[in-house]
Scaffold this active site. Structure first.
Site, PDB file in Angstrom:
ATOM      1  N   HIS A  61       0.758  -1.017   0.037  1.00 55.74           N
ATOM      2  CA  HIS A  61       0.093  -0.149   0.196  1.00 55.74           C
ATOM      3  C   HIS A  61       0.872   1.175   0.040  1.00 55.74           C
ATOM      4  CE1 HIS A  61      -3.783   1.886   1.657  1.00 55.74           C
ATOM      5  NE2 HIS A  61      -3.212   2.836   0.889  1.00 55.74           N
ATOM      6  N   PHE A  64       2.957   6.694  -4.882  1.00 55.70           N
ATOM      7  CA  PHE A  64       4.385   7.026  -5.304  1.00 55.70           C
ATOM      8  C   PHE A  64       4.254   8.547  -6.014  1.00 55.70           C
ATOM      9  CE2 PHE A  64       7.095   2.995  -4.618  1.00 55.70           C
ATOM     10  CZ  PHE A  64       7.310   3.359  -3.298  1.00 55.70           C
ATOM     11  N   ARG A  65       2.799   8.747  -6.169  1.00 51.55           N
ATOM     12  CA  ARG A  65       2.591  10.105  -6.666  1.00 51.55           C
ATOM     13  C   ARG A  65       2.937  10.423  -8.286  1.00 51.55           C
ATOM     14  NH1 ARG A  65      -0.782  10.961  -2.698  1.00 51.55           N
ATOM     15  NH2 ARG A  65       0.257  11.784  -0.890  1.00 51.55           N
ATOM     16  N   ASN A  95      -4.774   6.735  -7.097  1.00 50.49           N
ATOM     17  CA  ASN A  95      -5.369   8.167  -6.977  1.00 50.49           C
ATOM     18  C   ASN A  95      -4.020   9.249  -7.266  1.00 50.49           C
ATOM     19  OD1 ASN A  95      -4.170   7.196  -4.396  1.00 50.49           O
ATOM     20  ND2 ASN A  95      -4.796   8.873  -3.448  1.00 50.49           N
ATOM     21  N   HIS A 182     -11.104   1.201   0.644  1.00 51.46           N
ATOM     22  CA  HIS A 182     -11.033   2.459   1.612  1.00 51.46           C
ATOM     23  C   HIS A 182     -12.370   2.713   2.143  1.00 51.46           C
ATOM     24  CE1 HIS A 182      -9.376   6.601   3.111  1.00 51.46           C
ATOM     25  NE2 HIS A 182     -10.674   6.245   3.288  1.00 51.46           N
ATOM     26  N   HIS A 240      -6.165  -0.346   5.582  1.00 52.29           N
ATOM     27  CA  HIS A 240      -5.941   0.432   6.718  1.00 52.29           C
ATOM     28  C   HIS A 240      -7.027   0.658   7.689  1.00 52.29           C
ATOM     29  CE1 HIS A 240      -8.067   3.125   4.015  1.00 52.29           C
ATOM     30  NE2 HIS A 240      -7.094   3.572   3.306  1.00 52.29           N
ATOM     31  N   ASP A 312       1.387   2.382   3.585  1.00 48.80           N
ATOM     32  CA  ASP A 312       0.447   3.726   3.136  1.00 48.80           C
ATOM     33  C   ASP A 312       1.358   4.908   3.125  1.00 48.80           C
ATOM     34  OD1 ASP A 312      -1.600   4.889   2.155  1.00 48.80           O
ATOM     35  OD2 ASP A 312      -2.911   4.721   4.130  1.00 48.80           O
ATOM     36  N   HIS A 316       4.119  14.137   1.172  1.00 47.96           N
ATOM     37  CA  HIS A 316       3.650  15.460   0.971  1.00 47.96           C
ATOM     38  C   HIS A 316       4.880  16.333   1.091  1.00 47.96           C
ATOM     39  CE1 HIS A 316      -0.452  14.539   0.641  1.00 47.96           C
ATOM     40  NE2 HIS A 316      -0.635  13.919   1.480  1.00 47.96           N
TER      41      HIS A 316
HETATM   42 ZN   LIG Z   1      -3.514   5.111   1.030  1.00 46.92          ZN
END
Ligand SMILES: [Zn+2]
Length: 333
Positions: A61, A64-65, A95, A182, A240, A312, A316
């Site tokens: 999970h 990596f953006r 996402n 989620h 999570h 997770d 940022h």
């Molecule tokens: Zn996540």
């Protein structure tokens, strides 16, 4: 070039033994289960006294953006960090921008990893209210499963249409594709936010984050996911898990055949009391909950009720981890 890692405690395939690992060039050539010091000539000896010697970790999970948010991190930088921490495989979440919700964006991401990743990789395919017809083109040998955001964590990947949710669970079961969810109920969070704003003002202090994204919102959504899994026979992995209350949802033996649970680092380490000192640095969704929740998660991990741990990992910029409940981030995680 041969290397020996000696005097460590080897943990592998259900066994814990003292011993040594021999590496010939870049391959493990021998595992010696013995407390005797191994004889022989080695180019390099690594003394692992007092250490565990573990296989490469699979982090199931991560965020990596890449693509779209590479000011925070990318597949190259984050896979390099993972390798330095002993992680040799990762499963990345959909996402990103663009979202991994079409066959084209999935393929593009795989090509980025072929080019940039330092370790093994795989990518979850993101479900939307409309895209379950694409699932039949997905190869379960290539992707770990379908990620479904049953909570308003991340922009427009929220699946809030009950017909669409049924279709996702049904189609995934038919194709033997696992579903990872989620789970947070958006309507309950919106109602809690309204109450919090009335009480505390337009941007409530971050210490109230766990009262807004609360345990009941998680429980309600996880319960729905399990009901859908039971109805359609879908293999469900709840991501999570953050509350003690949700753990009781898989007490039933039949449910456990279909449903597995993940814990992530934030919920195993922090509690709501840490908001006082760490502020928005520990703001994540689902929120960290109480000490009783954290302790229950730790016990469930120890007794096997929770079967996997993910980081997770969701980088940022520090400047983006400021503010209060409403905060600066358009997307969390
Ligand atoms: Zn996540």
């Amino acid at each position: 070039m041969n290397t020996i890692i000696e005097n460590g405690t080897i943990v592998n395939e259900g066994k814990v033994c003292r011993g040594s690992v021999v590496i010939q060039d870049d391959r493990i050539s021998e595992i010696i289960f013995s407390t005797e010091p191994p004889r022989g000539n080695y180019d390099k000896r690594v003394d692992a006294t007092g250490c565990f010697v573990l296989p490469g970790v699979i982090d199931e999970h991560v965020h990596f953006r890449q693509p779209g948010m590479t000011d925070k991190g990318d597949i190259e930088s984050e896979s390099r960090a993972a390798a330095m921490g002993g992680v040799t495989s990762f499963f990345d979440m959909p996402n990103t921008n663009p979202m991994t919700t079409t066959l084209e964006t999935l393929d593009e991401k795989i090509q980025m990893a072929v080019r940039d990743s330092h370790i093994n990789y795989s990518f979850f395919f993101g479900a939307t209210n409309q895209n379950s017809s694409l699932f039949k083109h997905l190869d379960p040998h290539i992707i770990p499963g379908i990620k479904v955001f049953m909570g308003a964590s991340t922009g427009n990947m929220l699946v809030d249409n009950s017909r669409a949710l049924e279709k996702i669970f049904q189609t995934a079961a038919f194709l033997n594709l696992p579903v990872m969810t989620h789970c947070e109920d958006s309507a309950m969070i919106t109602a809690n936010m309204k109450i919090a704003k009335e009480k505390y003002g337009d941007d409530p202090d971050v210490i109230h984050h766990y009262e807004i994204r609360n345990a009941d919102a998680c429980h309600h959504s996880s319960k729905l996911a399990i009901e859908l899994a039971k109805r359609f026979g879908t293999q469900l992995h709840i991501a999570h898990l953050s509350t003690a209350k949700e753990l009781s949802l898989i007490d039933d033996v039949e449910v456990r055949k279909l449903v597995t649970l993940e814990a992530v680092i934030a919920h195993l380490v922090f509690t709501n009391e840490d908001y006082l000192t760490k502020k928005a640095l520990i703001k994540c969704n689902p929120s960290v909950k109480t000490a009783a929740d954290r302790d229950a998660l730790r016990r469930a991990l120890a007794n096997g009720k929770i079967s996997t741990v993910g980081t997770d990992h969701a980088p940022h910029l520090l400047s983006q981890k400021q503010g209060d409940v409403v905060g600066l981030l358009p997307e969390c995680r």
